[in-house]
Design a protein around this motif. Structure first.
Motif, PDB file in Angstrom:
ATOM      1  N   SER A  82     -80.375 -45.150  96.394  1.00  9.09           N
ATOM      2  CA  SER A  82     -80.981 -44.019  97.100  1.00  9.09           C
ATOM      3  C   SER A  82     -80.734 -42.747  96.295  1.00  9.09           C
ATOM      4  O   SER A  82     -79.921 -42.739  95.363  1.00  9.09           O
ATOM      5  CB  SER A  82     -80.398 -43.878  98.507  1.00  9.09           C
ATOM      6  OG  SER A  82     -79.006 -43.595  98.444  1.00  9.09           O
ATOM      7  N   LEU A  83     -81.435 -41.693  96.663  1.00  4.52           N
ATOM      8  CA  LEU A  83     -81.318 -40.438  95.925  1.00  4.52           C
ATOM      9  C   LEU A  83     -81.065 -39.286  96.894  1.00  4.52           C
ATOM     10  O   LEU A  83     -81.961 -38.485  97.191  1.00  4.52           O
ATOM     11  CB  LEU A  83     -82.599 -40.191  95.120  1.00  4.52           C
ATOM     12  CG  LEU A  83     -82.549 -39.086  94.069  1.00  4.52           C
ATOM     13  CD1 LEU A  83     -81.609 -39.456  92.929  1.00  4.52           C
ATOM     14  CD2 LEU A  83     -83.946 -38.824  93.522  1.00  4.52           C
ATOM     15  N   PRO A  84     -79.845 -39.181  97.418  1.00  4.43           N
ATOM     16  CA  PRO A  84     -79.539 -38.063  98.316  1.00  4.43           C
ATOM     17  C   PRO A  84     -79.686 -36.731  97.593  1.00  4.43           C
ATOM     18  O   PRO A  84     -79.453 -36.644  96.381  1.00  4.43           O
ATOM     19  CB  PRO A  84     -78.077 -38.312  98.708  1.00  4.43           C
ATOM     20  CG  PRO A  84     -77.811 -39.742  98.377  1.00  4.43           C
ATOM     21  CD  PRO A  84     -78.693 -40.071  97.222  1.00  4.43           C
ATOM     22  N   ASP A  85     -80.060 -35.708  98.316  1.00  9.60           N
ATOM     23  CA  ASP A  85     -80.195 -34.372  97.739  1.00  9.60           C
ATOM     24  C   ASP A  85     -78.801 -33.778  97.567  1.00  9.60           C
ATOM     25  O   ASP A  85     -78.140 -33.414  98.534  1.00  9.60           O
ATOM     26  CB  ASP A  85     -81.048 -33.496  98.670  1.00  9.60           C
ATOM     27  CG  ASP A  85     -81.407 -32.165  98.029  1.00  9.60           C
ATOM     28  OD1 ASP A  85     -80.735 -31.776  97.059  1.00  9.60           O
ATOM     29  OD2 ASP A  85     -82.351 -31.516  98.513  1.00  9.60           O
ATOM     30  N   ARG A  86     -78.381 -33.670  96.309  1.00 17.34           N
ATOM     31  CA  ARG A  86     -77.049 -33.137  96.019  1.00 17.34           C
ATOM     32  C   ARG A  86     -77.109 -31.705  95.488  1.00 17.34           C
ATOM     33  O   ARG A  86     -76.123 -31.174  95.005  1.00 17.34           O
ATOM     34  CB  ARG A  86     -76.341 -34.047  95.017  1.00 17.34           C
ATOM     35  CG  ARG A  86     -76.161 -35.471  95.528  1.00 17.34           C
ATOM     36  CD  ARG A  86     -75.479 -36.374  94.523  1.00 17.34           C
ATOM     37  NE  ARG A  86     -74.108 -35.953  94.248  1.00 17.34           N
ATOM     38  CZ  ARG A  86     -73.340 -36.502  93.315  1.00 17.34           C
ATOM     39  NH1 ARG A  86     -73.821 -37.485  92.555  1.00 17.34           N
ATOM     40  NH2 ARG A  86     -72.117 -36.081  93.110  1.00 17.34           N
ATOM     41  N   GLY A  87     -78.281 -31.081  95.587  1.00 12.02           N
ATOM     42  CA  GLY A  87     -78.391 -29.659  95.302  1.00 12.02           C
ATOM     43  C   GLY A  87     -78.933 -29.279  93.951  1.00 12.02           C
ATOM     44  O   GLY A  87     -79.345 -28.138  93.747  1.00 12.02           O
ATOM     45  N   SER A  88     -78.940 -30.204  92.989  1.00  7.76           N
ATOM     46  CA  SER A  88     -79.491 -29.887  91.668  1.00  7.76           C
ATOM     47  C   SER A  88     -79.970 -31.178  91.017  1.00  7.76           C
ATOM     48  O   SER A  88     -79.555 -32.284  91.400  1.00  7.76           O
ATOM     49  CB  SER A  88     -78.437 -29.232  90.772  1.00  7.76           C
ATOM     50  OG  SER A  88     -77.452 -30.178  90.380  1.00  7.76           O
ATOM     51  N   LEU A  89     -80.841 -31.036  90.027  1.00 13.11           N
ATOM     52  CA  LEU A  89     -81.342 -32.199  89.305  1.00 13.11           C
ATOM     53  C   LEU A  89     -80.201 -32.973  88.657  1.00 13.11           C
ATOM     54  O   LEU A  89     -80.135 -34.203  88.745  1.00 13.11           O
ATOM     55  CB  LEU A  89     -82.354 -31.746  88.251  1.00 13.11           C
ATOM     56  CG  LEU A  89     -82.904 -32.834  87.322  1.00 13.11           C
ATOM     57  CD1 LEU A  89     -83.621 -33.915  88.107  1.00 13.11           C
ATOM     58  CD2 LEU A  89     -83.827 -32.215  86.270  1.00 13.11           C
ATOM     59  N   ALA A  90     -79.288 -32.255  88.006  1.00 17.81           N
ATOM     60  CA  ALA A  90     -78.173 -32.921  87.332  1.00 17.81           C
ATOM     61  C   ALA A  90     -77.312 -33.698  88.323  1.00 17.81           C
ATOM     62  O   ALA A  90     -76.932 -34.848  88.065  1.00 17.81           O
ATOM     63  CB  ALA A  90     -77.325 -31.889  86.584  1.00 17.81           C
ATOM     64  N   ALA A  91     -77.004 -33.075  89.457  1.00 17.16           N
ATOM     65  CA  ALA A  91     -76.168 -33.756  90.453  1.00 17.16           C
ATOM     66  C   ALA A  91     -76.882 -34.963  91.042  1.00 17.16           C
ATOM     67  O   ALA A  91     -76.259 -36.004  91.297  1.00 17.16           O
ATOM     68  CB  ALA A  91     -75.775 -32.778  91.558  1.00 17.16           C
ATOM     69  N   ASP A  92     -78.191 -34.847  91.263  1.00 15.87           N
ATOM     70  CA  ASP A  92     -78.964 -35.982  91.775  1.00 15.87           C
ATOM     71  C   ASP A  92     -78.927 -37.146  90.797  1.00 15.87           C
ATOM     72  O   ASP A  92     -78.752 -38.304  91.186  1.00 15.87           O
ATOM     73  CB  ASP A  92     -80.419 -35.573  92.023  1.00 15.87           C
ATOM     74  CG  ASP A  92     -80.597 -34.660  93.228  1.00 15.87           C
ATOM     75  OD1 ASP A  92     -79.603 -34.421  93.949  1.00 15.87           O
ATOM     76  OD2 ASP A  92     -81.722 -34.178  93.435  1.00 15.87           O
ATOM     77  N   ILE A  93     -79.105 -36.843  89.516  1.00 18.76           N
ATOM     78  CA  ILE A  93     -79.083 -37.899  88.493  1.00 18.76           C
ATOM     79  C   ILE A  93     -77.713 -38.565  88.442  1.00 18.76           C
ATOM     80  O   ILE A  93     -77.596 -39.794  88.404  1.00 18.76           O
ATOM     81  CB  ILE A  93     -79.467 -37.328  87.117  1.00 18.76           C
ATOM     82  CG1 ILE A  93     -80.942 -36.907  87.104  1.00 18.76           C
ATOM     83  CG2 ILE A  93     -79.193 -38.353  86.012  1.00 18.76           C
ATOM     84  CD1 ILE A  93     -81.356 -36.152  85.853  1.00 18.76           C
ATOM     85  N   GLU A  94     -76.658 -37.753  88.433  1.00 19.51           N
ATOM     86  CA  GLU A  94     -75.312 -38.321  88.398  1.00 19.51           C
ATOM     87  C   GLU A  94     -75.082 -39.273  89.563  1.00 19.51           C
ATOM     88  O   GLU A  94     -74.515 -40.360  89.404  1.00 19.51           O
ATOM     89  CB  GLU A  94     -74.268 -37.204  88.412  1.00 19.51           C
ATOM     90  CG  GLU A  94     -74.178 -36.428  87.111  1.00 19.51           C
ATOM     91  CD  GLU A  94     -73.145 -35.316  87.174  1.00 19.51           C
ATOM     92  OE1 GLU A  94     -72.295 -35.348  88.103  1.00 19.51           O
ATOM     93  OE2 GLU A  94     -73.169 -34.431  86.305  1.00 19.51           O
ATOM     94  N   LYS A 139     -88.892 -47.318  90.352  1.00 20.97           N
ATOM     95  CA  LYS A 139     -89.480 -46.103  89.783  1.00 20.97           C
ATOM     96  C   LYS A 139     -89.702 -45.032  90.846  1.00 20.97           C
ATOM     97  O   LYS A 139     -89.879 -43.855  90.529  1.00 20.97           O
ATOM     98  CB  LYS A 139     -90.796 -46.435  89.081  1.00 20.97           C
ATOM     99  CG  LYS A 139     -90.579 -47.103  87.728  1.00 20.97           C
ATOM    100  CD  LYS A 139     -91.881 -47.370  87.010  1.00 20.97           C
ATOM    101  CE  LYS A 139     -91.618 -48.060  85.671  1.00 20.97           C
ATOM    102  NZ  LYS A 139     -92.872 -48.408  84.968  1.00 20.97           N
ATOM    103  N   ARG A 140     -89.660 -45.440  92.117  1.00 16.32           N
ATOM    104  CA  ARG A 140     -89.775 -44.474  93.219  1.00 16.32           C
ATOM    105  C   ARG A 140     -88.696 -43.395  93.100  1.00 16.32           C
ATOM    106  O   ARG A 140     -88.925 -42.229  93.466  1.00 16.32           O
ATOM    107  CB  ARG A 140     -89.627 -45.190  94.567  1.00 16.32           C
ATOM    108  CG  ARG A 140     -88.264 -45.836  94.726  1.00 16.32           C
ATOM    109  CD  ARG A 140     -88.101 -46.687  95.968  1.00 16.32           C
ATOM    110  NE  ARG A 140     -86.862 -47.459  95.884  1.00 16.32           N
ATOM    111  CZ  ARG A 140     -85.667 -46.992  96.217  1.00 16.32           C
ATOM    112  NH1 ARG A 140     -85.532 -45.752  96.673  1.00 16.32           N
ATOM    113  NH2 ARG A 140     -84.601 -47.749  96.108  1.00 16.32           N
ATOM    114  N   LEU A 141     -87.528 -43.759  92.592  1.00 15.51           N
ATOM    115  CA  LEU A 141     -86.431 -42.795  92.488  1.00 15.51           C
ATOM    116  C   LEU A 141     -86.752 -41.707  91.477  1.00 15.51           C
ATOM    117  O   LEU A 141     -86.411 -40.531  91.684  1.00 15.51           O
ATOM    118  CB  LEU A 141     -85.145 -43.512  92.088  1.00 15.51           C
ATOM    119  CG  LEU A 141     -84.628 -44.551  93.085  1.00 15.51           C
ATOM    120  CD1 LEU A 141     -83.535 -45.398  92.456  1.00 15.51           C
ATOM    121  CD2 LEU A 141     -84.127 -43.868  94.351  1.00 15.51           C
ATOM    122  N   VAL A 142     -87.415 -42.070  90.382  1.00 13.05           N
ATOM    123  CA  VAL A 142     -87.814 -41.078  89.387  1.00 13.05           C
ATOM    124  C   VAL A 142     -88.819 -40.109  89.985  1.00 13.05           C
ATOM    125  O   VAL A 142     -88.704 -38.884  89.826  1.00 13.05           O
ATOM    126  CB  VAL A 142     -88.411 -41.769  88.139  1.00 13.05           C
ATOM    127  CG1 VAL A 142     -88.965 -40.727  87.168  1.00 13.05           C
ATOM    128  CG2 VAL A 142     -87.358 -42.630  87.455  1.00 13.05           C
TER     129      VAL A 142
END
Length: 222
Positions: A82-94, A139-142
């Motif tokens: 899953s891809l929770p909103d962690r506040g920034s692109l970098a944090a989401d990727i991590e 690919k939905r996550l991207v």
């Protein structure tokens, strides 16, 4: 004459749908348990059927062989991403990379994925099943992450849909390739330090790919 069995099967499939769903769940769970205990080479459909409490013929009605069964069992693990909103692109990727690495650390994912990928080198149908069941579904996550970053102003929106689709494919390939290589080929830990370094490289590349406006520089700094 040939149409009668398929018509009967269709009716039976509709009538028994809840039972079939339960059987599928039990079979895939049993497959993962067998992968943990036996590994791919010793896993048999008979053992899976016994563990799942179903007839062996039930497996063959749903899956043509062991490889396809293992692909679907492993695909369910990746559906947990899953891809929770962690506040920034970098944090989401991590966040999503750490999840991905944790799944690859599981013995059923590790042994199952490596085995079916190896088998798919000489089986085009199996390769297509891996693509459809695992690659295309994730690919939905991207797409989700990119849309969120664009809404935050971290990335610019591509004007050409073809370019956008190509970029999404590239991002997925970079992430999946790097994490699989790190975890399964190099057998090194994808720990927090590695994930942060990888994310810096990836976000920097995304910034360049989207023309490096102020928003992308902000994402890179994160």
């Amino acid at each position: 004459m040939s149409g009668t069995p398929s018509s009967t099967s269709a009716v039976a499939g509709r009538a028994g749908r809840p039972r079939s769903a339960a059987a599928d769940t039990a079979i895939l769970a049993a497959t993962r348990a067998a992968l943990v205990e036996l590994g791919w080479s010793r896993l048999t459909l008979g053992d899976v059927a016994t563990r799942a409490g179903v007839a062996k013929t039930t497996l063959y009605r749903r899956w043509p062989g062991k490889n396809e069964l293992v692909v679907d069992a492993v695909a369910e693990l990746f559906d947990e991403l899953s891809l929770p909103d962690r506040g920034s692109l970098a944090a989401d990727i991590e966040g999503v990379v750490l999840q991905f690495a944790a799944i690859l650390a599981r013995p059923e994912a590790r042994s199952g994925l490596m085995a079916v990928v190896a088998e798919s080198t000489r089986d085009d149908a199996l390769r297509e099943r891996i693509r459809a069941s695992i690659v295309d579904r994730q690919k939905r996550l991207v797409l989700e992450g990119r849309a969120r970053a664009e809404a935050r102003g971290e990335l610019s929106s591509p004007s050409d849909p073809t370019t956008a689709a190509r970029t999404a494919d590239l991002i997925f390939d970079v992430v999946a390739g790097a994490v699989v290589h790190r975890c399964l080929v190099s057998a090194e830990p994808a720990d927090g330090e590695w994930v942060r370094g990888f994310t810096r490289v990836l976000v920097g590349g995304l910034a360049a790919a989207t023309a490096g406006d102020d928003g992308t520089r902000g994402a890179s700094a994160g």
